[in-house]
Design a protein around this motif. Structure first.
Motif, PDB file in Angstrom:
ATOM      1  N   UNK A 229      -4.525   2.729   8.352  1.00 17.04           N
ATOM      2  CA  UNK A 229      -5.008   1.762   7.359  1.00 17.04           C
ATOM      3  C   UNK A 229      -5.800   2.477   6.262  1.00 17.04           C
ATOM      4  N   UNK A 230      -6.628   3.423   6.663  1.00 18.05           N
ATOM      5  CA  UNK A 230      -7.417   4.175   5.686  1.00 18.05           C
ATOM      6  C   UNK A 230      -6.499   5.031   4.810  1.00 18.05           C
ATOM      7  N   UNK A 231      -5.457   5.639   5.407  1.00 20.05           N
ATOM      8  CA  UNK A 231      -4.532   6.465   4.637  1.00 20.05           C
ATOM      9  C   UNK A 231      -3.780   5.625   3.611  1.00 20.05           C
ATOM     10  N   UNK A 232      -3.359   4.438   4.006  1.00 17.75           N
ATOM     11  CA  UNK A 232      -2.669   3.553   3.075  1.00 17.75           C
ATOM     12  C   UNK A 232      -3.556   3.222   1.886  1.00 17.75           C
ATOM     13  N   UNK A 233      -4.822   2.949   2.155  1.00 14.73           N
ATOM     14  CA  UNK A 233      -5.767   2.637   1.074  1.00 14.73           C
ATOM     15  C   UNK A 233      -5.927   3.838   0.143  1.00 14.73           C
ATOM     16  N   UNK A 234      -6.026   5.049   0.712  1.00 15.13           N
ATOM     17  CA  UNK A 234      -6.214   6.246  -0.107  1.00 15.13           C
ATOM     18  C   UNK A 234      -5.041   6.452  -1.054  1.00 15.13           C
ATOM     19  N   UNK A 235      -3.831   6.270  -0.562  1.00 10.05           N
ATOM     20  CA  UNK A 235      -2.652   6.435  -1.418  1.00 10.05           C
ATOM     21  C   UNK A 235      -2.607   5.357  -2.499  1.00 10.05           C
ATOM     22  N   UNK A 246       4.903   6.238  -8.249  1.00 10.69           N
ATOM     23  CA  UNK A 246       5.975   5.910  -7.295  1.00 10.69           C
ATOM     24  C   UNK A 246       5.885   6.682  -5.980  1.00 10.69           C
ATOM     25  N   UNK A 247       5.752   8.041  -5.996  1.00 10.80           N
ATOM     26  CA  UNK A 247       5.706   8.739  -4.708  1.00 10.80           C
ATOM     27  C   UNK A 247       4.499   8.349  -3.862  1.00 10.80           C
ATOM     28  N   UNK A 248       3.389   8.062  -4.509  1.00 15.70           N
ATOM     29  CA  UNK A 248       2.189   7.663  -3.762  1.00 15.70           C
ATOM     30  C   UNK A 248       2.359   6.270  -3.161  1.00 15.70           C
ATOM     31  N   UNK A 249       3.009   5.394  -3.913  1.00 12.09           N
ATOM     32  CA  UNK A 249       3.244   4.045  -3.392  1.00 12.09           C
ATOM     33  C   UNK A 249       4.230   4.056  -2.223  1.00 12.09           C
ATOM     34  N   UNK A 250       5.211   4.970  -2.293  1.00  8.83           N
ATOM     35  CA  UNK A 250       6.151   5.075  -1.167  1.00  8.83           C
ATOM     36  C   UNK A 250       5.431   5.536   0.094  1.00  8.83           C
ATOM     37  N   UNK A 251       4.580   6.520  -0.058  1.00  4.89           N
ATOM     38  CA  UNK A 251       3.842   6.999   1.113  1.00  4.89           C
ATOM     39  C   UNK A 251       2.851   5.954   1.603  1.00  4.89           C
ATOM     40  N   UNK A 253       3.336   2.760   1.540  1.00  5.10           N
ATOM     41  CA  UNK A 253       4.127   1.804   2.311  1.00  5.10           C
ATOM     42  C   UNK A 253       4.459   2.354   3.698  1.00  5.10           C
ATOM     43  N   UNK A 254       4.701   3.664   3.779  1.00  5.39           N
ATOM     44  CA  UNK A 254       4.989   4.272   5.077  1.00  5.39           C
ATOM     45  C   UNK A 254       3.789   4.190   6.010  1.00  5.39           C
ATOM     46  N   UNK A 255       2.600   4.404   5.448  1.00  2.00           N
ATOM     47  CA  UNK A 255       1.393   4.292   6.269  1.00  2.00           C
ATOM     48  C   UNK A 255       1.139   2.841   6.682  1.00  2.00           C
ATOM     49  N   UNK A 256       1.413   1.909   5.790  1.00  2.00           N
ATOM     50  CA  UNK A 256       1.277   0.487   6.148  1.00  2.00           C
ATOM     51  C   UNK A 256       2.217   0.118   7.292  1.00  2.00           C
ATOM     52  N   UNK A 257       3.452   0.618   7.213  1.00  2.00           N
ATOM     53  CA  UNK A 257       4.430   0.341   8.253  1.00  2.00           C
ATOM     54  C   UNK A 257       3.999   0.947   9.586  1.00  2.00           C
ATOM     55  N   UNK A 258       3.463   2.169   9.548  1.00  2.00           N
ATOM     56  CA  UNK A 258       2.995   2.818  10.775  1.00  2.00           C
ATOM     57  C   UNK A 258       1.845   2.037  11.397  1.00  2.00           C
ATOM     58  N   UNK A 259       0.937   1.545  10.566  1.00  2.00           N
ATOM     59  CA  UNK A 259      -0.191   0.762  11.085  1.00  2.00           C
ATOM     60  C   UNK A 259       0.295  -0.535  11.721  1.00  2.00           C
ATOM     61  N   UNK A 260       1.275  -1.180  11.093  1.00  2.00           N
ATOM     62  CA  UNK A 260       1.795  -2.439  11.633  1.00  2.00           C
ATOM     63  C   UNK A 260       2.499  -2.216  12.968  1.00  2.00           C
ATOM     64  N   UNK A 261       3.260  -1.131  13.068  1.00  2.00           N
ATOM     65  CA  UNK A 261       3.944  -0.850  14.330  1.00  2.00           C
ATOM     66  C   UNK A 261       2.937  -0.485  15.415  1.00  2.00           C
ATOM     67  N   UNK A 262       1.916   0.276  15.046  1.00  2.00           N
ATOM     68  CA  UNK A 262       0.865   0.602  16.012  1.00  2.00           C
ATOM     69  C   UNK A 262       0.152  -0.638  16.510  1.00  2.00           C
TER      70      UNK A 262
END
Length: 364
Positions: A229-235, A246-251, A253-262
């Motif tokens: 969650x913190x990583x998503x906020x930083x990006x 764009x590349x920061x927003x893609x990353x 989203x990846x961190x958001x997805x990882x947090x949701x799956x966790x």
């Protein structure tokens, strides 16, 4: 006279027989004691202790890494350095893997007489009978080594799973780089992805999803979700300031997805996810040197996931942590141009370099 002699012989014969009987008894007792003592010694020496599954996995991975180091050392002698490849560095990395993966009992024993990194030059007779390995041979060895280590990391008891997963991740990353140089198929992530559909619906009362002190593996999973969650906020913050977000927003989203799956993995174990905050504190480096700050953030995540692999039981939590360790290490490797074994994410991703074993010094 004859009667007297007969009596004397009878008396002497009786005394001698008694002595012989005593001697036989003593000898028999000594023989029994000797046999018993031999039996005790034999009993103590056998049967041999059966190694655990963890020891077997570590020993096999260490042997494979030793072979990789030998192959890389041979390539360093015969193949010119091209496209930034450095087989000497690879040999050093695999040598460290071999030592780090040795079972605890083996680590206390003397180092092998021939180090995988400082092995002597082969004799002429050996050179003529054994064909020199090729980079393709090293790629095949790498694939077999990391595949076996990842499988073991997913199933062994907590503890050894951490170093197995870390070494396998480093070897997989090197296989991708080597495959690219050889124009071979670049291997994808060799760890199955955990999907929401793979998780069963939790069958627990609502109130049990607010546990504050779950078992160690689940506590580590909550820490990892919070870190995502913190990583998503930083990006998101960096994207807002970037010329090309764009590349920061893609990353992000990846961190958001990882947090949701966790969070879904936690819910399966009746443990609530940590609620995301509206904002997280970021130090000044995220403004002055955002790329370096983000790499440091990602590096911290590899530590979080490697630790989680090492404390969680086999199952969804560890599978999620394994996948995230590999994905995060891959992102780190791709974010550093000209990645070498000593660049991010390191020789053993997720493990502090101060924990790396020391290779023996080359023989003079």
């Amino acid at each position: 006279m004859t009667q007297s002699n007969d009596r004397s012989a009878t008396t002497g014969s009786g005394f001698g027989g008694a002595v012989r009987r005593v001697l036989r008894t003593v000898v028999l007792m000594l023989v029994l004691l000797l046999v018993a003592s031999i039996g005790l010694v034999i009993g103590k020496g056998s049967p041999d202790r059966v190694p655990s599954a963890e020891e077997v996995a570590l020993s096999g991975a260490s042997t494979a890494a030793n072979g990789l180091a030998s192959t890389a050392t041979a390539l360093e002698r015969t193949v010119p350095v091209t496209n930034g490849s450095d087989y000497a560095e690879l040999a050093e990395m695999f040598g460290i893997h071999a030592l780090a993966l040795r079972p605890a009992g083996a680590r206390e024993s003397p180092s092998p007489s021939v180090s995988p990194v400082v092995s002597s030059t082969p004799s002429p007779s050996t050179a003529t009978t054994t064909p020199a390995p090729s980079p393709a041979d090293l790629l095949a060895e790498l694939t077999a080594s990391y595949t076996e280590s990842f499988e073991a990391a997913a199933t062994v008891e907590p503890g050894p799973s951490r170093v197995l997963a870390s070494a396998a991740t480093a070897q997989w990353l090197q296989s991708r780089e080597l495959a690219g140089r050889l124009d071979a198929a670049v291997p994808g992530i060799p760890v199955p992805e955990v999907h929401h559909d793979d998780l069963t619906e939790p069958a627990c009362p609502l109130e049990t999803t607010t546990l504050e002190e779950p078992e160690p593996g689940l506590d580590g999973a909550r820490t990892a979700v919070l870190a995502e969650q913190r990583a998503s906020y930083a990006y998101e913050v960096i994207a807002a300031r970037a010329d090309d977000p764009a590349p920061f927003l893609r990353r992000m989203a990846q961190h958001e997805s990882a947090a949701a799956l966790g969070a879904a993995v936690l819910a399966q174990h009746c443990v609530a996810e940590p609620l995301p905050a509206a904002a997280y504190a970021l130090d000044d480096s995220f403004q002055s040197a955002p790329d370096d700050a983000l790499r440091e953030l990602e590096s911290g995540l590899t530590v979080t996931y490697a630790d989680l692999v090492g404390v969680s039981a086999p199952g969804p939590v560890r599978e999620w942590a394994l996948r995230q360790l590999v994905e995060t290490a891959q992102h780190l490797a791709e974010s550093v141009e000209g990645t070498s074994p000593k660049d991010a994410p390191g020789i053993l991703p997720g493990i502090d370099p101060v924990e790396y074993p020391r290779l023996p010094e080359p023989a003079s």
